[in-house]
Design an enzyme around this catalytic site. Structure first.
Site, PDB file in Angstrom:
ATOM      1  N   ALA A 168       0.851  -1.183   0.000  1.00 48.48           N
ATOM      2  CA  ALA A 168       0.000   0.000   0.000  1.00 48.48           C
ATOM      3  C   ALA A 168       0.887   1.233   0.000  1.00 48.48           C
ATOM      4  O   ALA A 168       2.082   1.149   0.275  1.00 48.48           O
ATOM      5  CB  ALA A 168      -0.906   0.018   1.227  1.00 48.48           C
ATOM      6  N   MET A 169       0.268   2.397  -0.285  1.00 49.13           N
ATOM      7  CA  MET A 169       1.042   3.629  -0.436  1.00 49.13           C
ATOM      8  C   MET A 169       0.323   4.796   0.225  1.00 49.13           C
ATOM      9  O   MET A 169      -0.859   5.015   0.004  1.00 49.13           O
ATOM     10  CB  MET A 169       1.249   3.881  -1.934  1.00 49.13           C
ATOM     11  N   GLU A 202      -0.424   2.910   6.840  1.00 51.74           N
ATOM     12  CA  GLU A 202      -0.481   4.032   5.885  1.00 51.74           C
ATOM     13  C   GLU A 202      -1.052   5.272   6.560  1.00 51.74           C
ATOM     14  O   GLU A 202      -0.627   6.391   6.283  1.00 51.74           O
ATOM     15  CB  GLU A 202      -1.307   3.663   4.643  1.00 51.74           C
TER      16      GLU A 202
HETATM   17 ZN    ZN Z   1       5.390   2.443   4.909  1.00 50.35          ZN
END
Ligand code: ZN
Length: 965
Positions: free
Chosen positions: A352-353, A388
């Site tokens: 994930a970003m 995140e």
């Molecule tokens: Zn990270």
């Protein structure tokens, strides 16, 4: 961003090495699974199976390797030799970009990106040249025009264009202090198979810019220390096909345009580096909610996915709200925008970003429901959503000065997500899981050619340094600050860190200084954790003289003998072996010399012996070795397994007893299992254990990958057989007790409503562990059939994916007994059909078959690569089969080298398509020095073949070169 976790945690199958196939080595394969058999092709592609856009691309790449694919990194790599970048060479740029406005004009097969950059001179720069240097990947963007304030610039006179840079000569600046530069580029997201930059995933467009993807979208100083305000991001696309247009920050306006198109304008008020930029465009469904922060800001929360998956987003939303609350309670950190958006994407390289206000997630870390997700999946969704979210402060508000500082944001944020998960469930359980992960992966990395300090000194491709070391060991280093300074001291350090660095790009040294200054602590020696590589081994011995207890410690690093002593926090206590009384209360020792002794007065005269409990809670990322005699070691471990007040060390003592037994079996030493039986029985029956997860983990044997790290030369097949043999002995010895436990839990859980919480997960974990032992104790055909029936019933009685996967993993090992094989095939087919094309469920189906202990598993895997649902271009799918097979140690390391050959071929294909994924995959070959000569030669041969690939990507080349040098 979150890298993908270890395969061992992704694949529950690997936790279950059933004994069903124990005699299979002497039998040949019986009937093929019906799904695998029909006429040598696959019988039943699902109706939902969608031909992947990339499969056609793959066929283009395969036949003619000289025909360079425009979107691969080939152009880049052949045009310019990859260069090594050093931390010591860091210099501020000659110019900063202070603010940006951009437009994305999206058409099928072409997107036009215009950027206006407000450039200001950087007076602090030590560069001789004042030229403006912009990064840009010529294999992804085609420059169409450059202007400064209305004046068109000329190539060769005003600027120089290379395959990786656009250099604007300072002679063309109208005002050297400040000016606006405009560029226009064209890019083809549909051809971007690297999944870095702007690309198409199924019906949607999205971006991935960390670490260096923004240069694949436009020309820009693509470095994290350039923080700019993105004042306007305008997106225009077809309204019917792409009704959702998202970017970072707040929505400013949206309107209809001519020709059925529409436009949205976004503004992000917070300065950010380019790696946090994001755009998502598609026809998406969503769920909405809201959160009110402590100071009263109402935040609109929205999670997007493809429409058919909207029903699987609730758990992610719940986790997001819990994360927001936790960060306020724990660190006083609030969210700072009015909108928080999350989007789930199918084709994604990483986990994930954390793009500012617009997180982009791999679907595997967002989607979860009872029917399609295991408990492990639920736990990962919670952890990664938290991760995140926490980056908004540790990563976004305070970012990294350069990529060498990656652990500044990742180690810290992993520590924060681990603490969050522990607080949501059980801290002991989370700690055990995290340490298992660290040992299975990071220890191996630290013992191999890719060993590096958590802050590396150099790199060729930064994407190669999103490693277990930077992340997991980085998190351990942050945990040591917490252990050394205490909870309150750590919080003071965090507060000072934000006070000093909010809104800027910082370094690991800045973080350490904040921790030291806030607590008036000396952390100079502690800095060695950032500069020295390798896993230290700590050896200990102890003695008792009257009521004075002495603990002797020494530290060593085999992989880096030049290392200076680390500052190692050792959490320590002493226990009376007879009464379990604490003779020395738990506290932290500061171990700073090569060898050091500590003395203590015992609180009372021991009735039995005084047993040291060292490195409680795994207080440092080291290997711990006792120098006591084998007999004393064993009795000490039994004391700790029974009485230690520290949950981690109690579990650890049992694991060490199992480990010793497995190695005795492997080396053909005399086997005395009394201690192992005692520890196992205690774990099975003790009324003092109230957490079912703790009981389950106490019954499980150490993983093969963790055990391998204890061996000088790894014998993968011997190890697998020895572990299997010990498991079988336990299953036999405790046949009745395990069967009773299984029956009791089955009865208790029958008809109970499905829940996801620590208690319910613990029950399922314990029952599935019991099932694994129930099915392990088999020799005759009748017994094999009987246990296959048990697993088969478990599968059909299951009310959730966790139980189905547990049963199917056991059945997938069945081999050589026709009646049992029929049960196996029935379940595999049923599972496949029930998936109805659901990508994440099908990944499990591929993984379970790839990790089977059947002797002919490679043949199955090869066959599965031609399955219509299989594609190399989707990273999750590729990992679920090809990656999973590399984690099937005994099969991958088959003596004839067939596993290596298979992987070598796959990496060759993958490198042309997606270098990031290829370079990760090649990691399974680089540890060849740890294996016997025969295997090492064969692994090396594959690496040499890969090195010889024409136009090999810099990513893969860096890893292969390191391995072979
Ligand atoms: Zn990270």
């Amino acid at each position: 961003m979150r890298v993908l976790l270890t395969l061992l945690t992704l694949i529950p199958a690997l936790a279950f090495n059933s004994m069903l196939a124990s005699r299979s080595t002497v039998r040949r394969m019986g009937v093929l699974s019906p799904i695998l058999s029909a006429g040598g092709t696959f019988a039943r592609p699902t109706s939902a199976s969608k031909p992947n856009r990339f499969t056609s691309l793959l066929s283009k790449i395969l036949p003619s390797r000289s025909n360079t694919c425009k979107s691969s990194s080939r152009l880049y790599s052949t045009a310019e030799a990859p260069t090594e970048i050093f931390r010591a060479d860091y210099l501020q740029p000659a110019n900063w970009v202070k603010s940006v406005s951009m437009s994305f004009d999206i058409y099928d097969g072409k997107t036009i990106v215009k950027s206006n950059l407000v450039v200001v001179a950087n007076e602090q720069s030590k560069h001789d040249s004042r030229d403006l240097v912009l990064d840009g990947d010529g294999s992804s963007v085609v420059l169409k025009g450059v202007e400064i304030e209305g004046r068109e610039l000329k190539e060769g006179i005003d600027y120089t264009l290379t395959p990786s840079q656009l250099i604007i000569h300072s002679t063309s600046f109208p005002n050297p202090q400040s000016f606006t530069l405009s560029t226009t580029v064209e890019t083809v997201p549909e051809d971007n198979t690297q999944l870095s930059g702007f690309y198409k995933s199924g019906p949607m467009y999205c971006t991935q810019c960390e670490a260096e993807g923004f240069r694949r979208i436009t020309y820009y100083p693509d470095r994290p220390d350039n923080m700019a305000t993105f004042t306007e991001v305008k997106i225009t696309a077809d309204e019917e096909k792409y009704p959702i247009l998202l970017s970072n920050g707040n929505l400013v306006s949206s309107e209809k345009k001519e020709g059925g198109r529409h436009e949205a304008v976004w503004e992000d008020p917070f300065p950010k580096p380019s790696y946090l930029f994001a755009v998502v465009v598609g026809d998406l469904g969503s769920i909405q909610d809201s959160y009110v922060t402590t100071s009263g800001r109402k935040v609109k929360l929205e999670i997007f996915s493809e429409k058919e998956n909207v029903g699987k987003l609730d758990y992610a939303m719940e986790s997001l709200k819990n994360s927001m609350k936790w960060d306020e309670d724990k660190f006083g950190l609030e969210y700072d925008l009015d909108i928080y958006n999350v989007v789930a994407v199918n084709d994604f390289n990483m986990g994930a970003m954390e793009n500012k206000g617009l997180n982009v997630f791999n679907t595997a870390y967002v989607l979860a429901d009872q029917k399609t997700a295991t408990d492990g999946d639920f736990e990962r969704v919670e952890g990664v959503i938290g991760h995140e979210y926490f980056h908004n402060w540790t990563g976004n508000r305070v970012t990294c000065r350069d990529w060498f500082q990656l652990t500044l944001k990742e180690g810290l944020t992993v520590f924060r997500d681990q603490s969050f998960s522990g607080d949501m469930g059980s801290n002991d359980v989370t700690r055990i899981e995290n340490v298992k992960g660290l040992r299975g992966r990071q220890f191996a990395e630290d013992a191999g050619p890719m060993s590096h300090p958590i802050r590396p000194e150099s790199y060729v491709a930064i994407d190669n340094f999103y490693t277990a070391t930077v992340y997991s060991k980085g998190a351990e280093v942050i945990r040591m600050y917490d252990t050394i300074l205490g909870k309150a001291g750590f919080r003071k350090g965090m507060d000072l860190y934000f006070e000093r660095h909010d809104g800027s790009a910082a370094t690991c040294d800045d973080f350490r200084s904040a921790m030291a200054d806030a607590n008036n602590a000396d952390l100079d020696q502690f800095s060695r954790w950032y500069t020295q590589k390798g896993t230290p081994t700590v050896k200990y011995s102890s003695s008792l003289d009257a009521d004075t207890f002495t603990l002797n410690l020494s530290q060593h690093t085999a992989t880096a003998p030049e290392n200076q002593p680390f500052h190692i926090p050792v959490e320590f206590g002493v226990i009376d072996s007879e009464t379990g009384e604490q003779l020395v209360e738990s506290h932290v020792l500061h171990f700073k010399e090569k060898t050091q002794s500590f003395t203590f007065k015992l609180s009372s005269t021991p009735k039995g012996s005084a047993v040291p409990s060292v490195m409680r809670g795994f207080s440092a990322p080291v290997k711990l070795v006792s120098e006591a005699s084998p007999a004393t070691q064993k009795s000490d471990l039994l004391t700790l397994a029974a009485y230690d007040t520290d949950g981690f060390n109690r579990w650890e003592a049992g694991q060490k007893l199992y480990t010793d037994a497995i190695f005795a079996e492997l080396h053909g030493d005399e086997l005395n299992l009394d201690g192992v039986y005692q520890a196992f029985e205690q774990t099975l029956t003790s009324s003092k254990i109230s957490d079912d997860s703790i009981r389950a983990y106490g019954l499980m044997l150490p993983s093969e990958s963790g055990l391998a790290e204890e061996m000088e030369t790894i014998d993968p097949i011997g190890l697998h057989q020895a572990r299997t043999a010990i498991k079988k002995k336990l299953a036999r010895k405790f046949e009745t007790g395990i069967a009773e436990l299984y029956a009791r839990l089955t009865q208790e859980m029958a008809g109970a409503e499905f829940e996801v919480n620590a208690k319910a997960i613990g029950k399922r974990r314990l029952r599935n562990t019991a099932l694994d032992y129930v099915c392990a104790n088999k020799d005759s055909d009748e017994e094999i059939v009987a246990s296959a029936r048990t697993a088969h019933k478990h599968y059909f009685d299951a009310n959730c994916m966790t139980d189905q996967v547990a049963a199917m993993s056991i059945l997938s090992n069945v081999h050589g007994v026709t009646e049992a094989e029929a049960l196996r095939d029935e379940v595999l087919e049923k599972f496949y059909n029930a998936a109805e094309g659901d990508a994440l469920v099908l990944n499990k189906w591929f993984t379970i078959q790839a990790t089977s202990s059947k002797p002919d598993v490679l043949a199955d895997v090869v066959k599965l690569t031609t399955h219509p649902e299989f594609t190399m271009s989707n990273p999750n799918r590729c990992r679920s089969l090809v990656g999973a097979f590399t984690a099937n140690s005994a099969a991958f390391h088959a003596e004839d080298g067939s596993g290596y050959k298979f992987i070598g071929e796959k990496i060759t294909v993958l490198d042309a398509m997606n270098p990031q994924i290829a370079s990760r995959m090649v990691g399974c070959l680089i540890g060849f020095r740890r294996y016997d000569e025969g295997r090492a030669e064969k692994m090396k041969a594959e690496l040499n073949k890969i090195r010889d690939i024409d136009g090999l990507s810099p990513d893969t080349k860096e890893i292969v070169d390191k391995a072979l040098s």
